[in-house]
Write a protein that holds these residues in place. Structure first.
Motif, mmCIF file in Angstrom:
data_model
loop_
_atom_site.group_PDB
_atom_site.id
_atom_site.type_symbol
_atom_site.label_atom_id
_atom_site.label_comp_id
_atom_site.label_asym_id
_atom_site.label_seq_id
_atom_site.Cartn_x
_atom_site.Cartn_y
_atom_site.Cartn_z
ATOM 1 N N THR A 149 -5.665 3.458 4.873
ATOM 2 C CA THR A 149 -5.554 2.258 5.708
ATOM 3 C C THR A 149 -6.723 2.168 6.667
ATOM 4 O OG1 THR A 149 -3.155 2.528 5.596
ATOM 5 C CG2 THR A 149 -4.000 0.953 7.197
ATOM 6 N N LEU A 150 -7.109 3.315 7.226
ATOM 7 C CA LEU A 150 -8.233 3.304 8.159
ATOM 8 C C LEU A 150 -9.533 2.991 7.425
ATOM 9 C CD1 LEU A 150 -8.641 5.300 11.306
ATOM 10 C CD2 LEU A 150 -10.633 5.134 9.812
ATOM 11 N N LEU A 151 -9.701 3.510 6.213
ATOM 12 C CA LEU A 151 -10.886 3.173 5.428
ATOM 13 C C LEU A 151 -10.969 1.666 5.174
ATOM 14 C CD1 LEU A 151 -11.052 6.027 2.761
ATOM 15 C CD2 LEU A 151 -12.821 5.464 4.436
ATOM 16 N N SER A 152 -9.826 1.063 4.828
ATOM 17 C CA SER A 152 -9.804 -0.385 4.603
ATOM 18 C C SER A 152 -10.183 -1.142 5.865
ATOM 19 C CB SER A 152 -8.413 -0.814 4.122
ATOM 20 O OG SER A 152 -8.101 -0.243 2.875
ATOM 21 N N ALA A 153 -9.663 -0.693 6.999
ATOM 22 C CA ALA A 153 -9.970 -1.353 8.272
ATOM 23 C C ALA A 153 -11.447 -1.185 8.627
ATOM 24 C CB ALA A 153 -9.091 -0.780 9.377
ATOM 25 N N PHE A 154 -11.989 -0.013 8.360
ATOM 26 C CA PHE A 154 -13.413 0.233 8.618
ATOM 27 C C PHE A 154 -14.277 -0.780 7.872
ATOM 28 C CE2 PHE A 154 -17.177 2.267 6.674
ATOM 29 C CZ PHE A 154 -17.973 2.390 7.806
ATOM 30 N N HIS A 155 -14.008 -0.994 6.601
ATOM 31 C CA HIS A 155 -14.825 -1.936 5.828
ATOM 32 C C HIS A 155 -14.522 -3.388 6.206
ATOM 33 C CE1 HIS A 155 -16.984 0.765 3.117
ATOM 34 N NE2 HIS A 155 -15.926 1.551 3.199
ATOM 35 N N PHE A 207 -11.645 2.516 16.818
ATOM 36 C CA PHE A 207 -10.491 2.626 15.925
ATOM 37 C C PHE A 207 -9.475 3.624 16.479
ATOM 38 C CE2 PHE A 207 -13.886 1.050 13.312
ATOM 39 C CZ PHE A 207 -13.277 0.154 12.444
ATOM 40 N N VAL A 208 -8.204 3.318 16.223
ATOM 41 C CA VAL A 208 -7.095 4.224 16.543
ATOM 42 C C VAL A 208 -6.168 4.239 15.343
ATOM 43 C CG1 VAL A 208 -5.125 4.700 18.041
ATOM 44 C CG2 VAL A 208 -7.217 3.736 19.021
ATOM 45 N N GLY A 209 -5.829 5.428 14.855
ATOM 46 C CA GLY A 209 -4.970 5.535 13.687
ATOM 47 C C GLY A 209 -3.578 6.020 14.033
ATOM 48 N N ILE A 210 -2.556 5.327 13.506
ATOM 49 C CA ILE A 210 -1.160 5.747 13.634
ATOM 50 C C ILE A 210 -0.703 6.248 12.268
ATOM 51 C CG2 ILE A 210 1.197 5.035 14.195
ATOM 52 C CD1 ILE A 210 -0.014 2.802 15.903
ATOM 53 N N HIS A 211 -0.219 7.448 12.224
ATOM 54 C CA HIS A 211 0.112 8.129 10.977
ATOM 55 C C HIS A 211 1.575 7.896 10.601
ATOM 56 C CE1 HIS A 211 0.500 11.117 7.964
ATOM 57 N NE2 HIS A 211 1.024 12.052 8.717
ATOM 58 N N VAL A 257 -9.301 -1.529 16.957
ATOM 59 C CA VAL A 257 -8.529 -1.771 15.745
ATOM 60 C C VAL A 257 -7.506 -0.660 15.601
ATOM 61 C CG1 VAL A 257 -8.583 -1.952 13.235
ATOM 62 C CG2 VAL A 257 -10.422 -2.966 14.596
ATOM 63 N N LEU A 258 -6.230 -1.040 15.546
ATOM 64 C CA LEU A 258 -5.139 -0.091 15.361
ATOM 65 C C LEU A 258 -4.734 -0.104 13.892
ATOM 66 C CD1 LEU A 258 -3.019 -1.290 18.421
ATOM 67 C CD2 LEU A 258 -4.622 0.624 18.386
ATOM 68 N N THR A 259 -4.729 1.057 13.253
ATOM 69 C CA THR A 259 -4.313 1.128 11.858
ATOM 70 C C THR A 259 -2.979 1.856 11.766
ATOM 71 O OG1 THR A 259 -5.442 3.230 11.346
ATOM 72 C CG2 THR A 259 -6.718 1.192 11.149
ATOM 73 N N VAL A 260 -2.122 1.348 10.904
ATOM 74 C CA VAL A 260 -0.778 1.919 10.725
ATOM 75 C C VAL A 260 -0.649 2.319 9.261
ATOM 76 C CG1 VAL A 260 1.700 1.558 10.997
ATOM 77 C CG2 VAL A 260 0.091 0.357 12.500
ATOM 78 N N GLY A 261 -0.597 3.613 9.003
ATOM 79 C CA GLY A 261 -0.520 4.109 7.634
ATOM 80 C C GLY A 261 -1.124 5.492 7.547
ATOM 81 N N GLY A 262 -2.246 5.589 6.832
ATOM 82 C CA GLY A 262 -2.929 6.867 6.665
ATOM 83 C C GLY A 262 -4.419 6.651 6.613
ATOM 84 N N ASP A 263 -5.122 7.619 6.002
ATOM 85 C CA ASP A 263 -6.572 7.535 5.947
ATOM 86 C C ASP A 263 -7.048 6.351 5.100
ATOM 87 O OD1 ASP A 263 -6.749 9.745 7.542
ATOM 88 O OD2 ASP A 263 -7.133 11.158 5.905
#
Length: 283
Positions: A58-64, A75-79, A50-56
């Protein structure tokens, strides 16, 4: 370093989760185009990464959102904002990230999660949740009165605004603002913090954060009725007839793809201090 796992090469299925900012949406569009051009597959329902684009947030939302796949997904986060503790990539590094995904070998680092078990005074069945950062209990109608147990031993009666229990990675979030310690995610532990406790000649609490090991647990028994609100990360869950809450280190973990994983203490320095100044030479 956190635990590392590796699995065989396979055709990756990728999902993308973005926040609603103009910049993040633009980066998400670019990312989708580059992934498809590279021959990678986008699957929003059953991804491997799962690639997240935003901040923490956004990653929290993707996690749930992908919690039902937590045992298999990475997970991979793009800041794209000002501060991203969970994000290893910047918005101008999309090409490098796509190349890393093309050469993926399944490696990851794993962080502990918080298990939250709710019990009720009526006939409701117990409910279970997982938190990446923390769980916080408050009573907005009156002073919260609860008994705190560690394992099965009574520890203290708490009176105050609330209590918060965090994971090691969550120790850099709300827990830190409550005066909690910053805990390395290699430690399989959780942390209990008080929120505005009442301490005087009549009522006393320890008044310090508690760090609980992975083989222990915290139980909070609720002593009075009230308007309880339980926050699981960014989610607010109003509760009635709540009898007790059990907090423990979960057997499940969150996995981050480790193409270029930033060491934890470097993340802490970058997030809260910034680069160390260069040492001035003596005259």
């Amino acid at each position: 370093m956190p635990k590392t796992r590796q699995k065989g090469r396979q055709r990756l299925k990728l999902a993308i989760v973005s926040n609603q900012s103009t910049k993040s949406k633009r980066i998400m569009t670019q990312l989708e185009e580059k992934l498809l051009s590279a021959g990678l597959e986008i699957d929003q329902n059953d991804p491997d990464v799962v690639l997240t684009v935003g901040g923490d947030g956004t990653l929290l939302s993707a996690f749930h959102r992908y919690l039902h796949l937590i045992d298999k997904v990475r997970f991979v986060g793009i800041h794209t904002g000002h501060l991203g503790f969970y994000t290893d990539w910047r918005d101008y590094e999309v090409d490098q990230l796509v190349r890393s995904l093309q050469n993926d070998e399944g490696t990851s680092v794993s962080y502990p999660l918080l298990d939250v078990m709710l019990s009720y005074s009526d006939s409701k069945a117990d409910k279970q949740f997982l938190a990446l950062n923390e769980a916080t209990l408050r009573d907005f109608s009156k002073t919260m009165v609860v008994d705190v147990y560690i394992k099965n031993d009574f520890f203290e009666r708490f009176r105050g605004d609330g209590l918060s229990v965090s994971t090691p990675t969550g120790s850099t979030a709300y827990s830190k603002s409550l005066g909690g310690a910053v805990i390395h995610p290699r430690l399989n532990a959780i942390q209990l913090n008080e929120i505005a406790s009442i301490n005087n000649r009549v009522y006393r609490t320890l008044g310090s954060p508690l760090i609980i090991s992975g083989h222990e647990w915290i139980r909070i028994d609720i002593k009075n009725g009230g308007n309880y609100h339980l926050n699981i990360d960014h989610l607010t869950i109003p509760q009635s007839k709540l009898k007790s809450i059990m907090f423990s280190v979960s057997r499940k973990k969150i996995h981050f793809a480790s193409y270029r994983h930033t060491p934890f203490w470097r993340r802490v320095n970058d997030a809260f201090i910034g680069e160390f100044p260069k040492k001035e030479q003596d005259d």
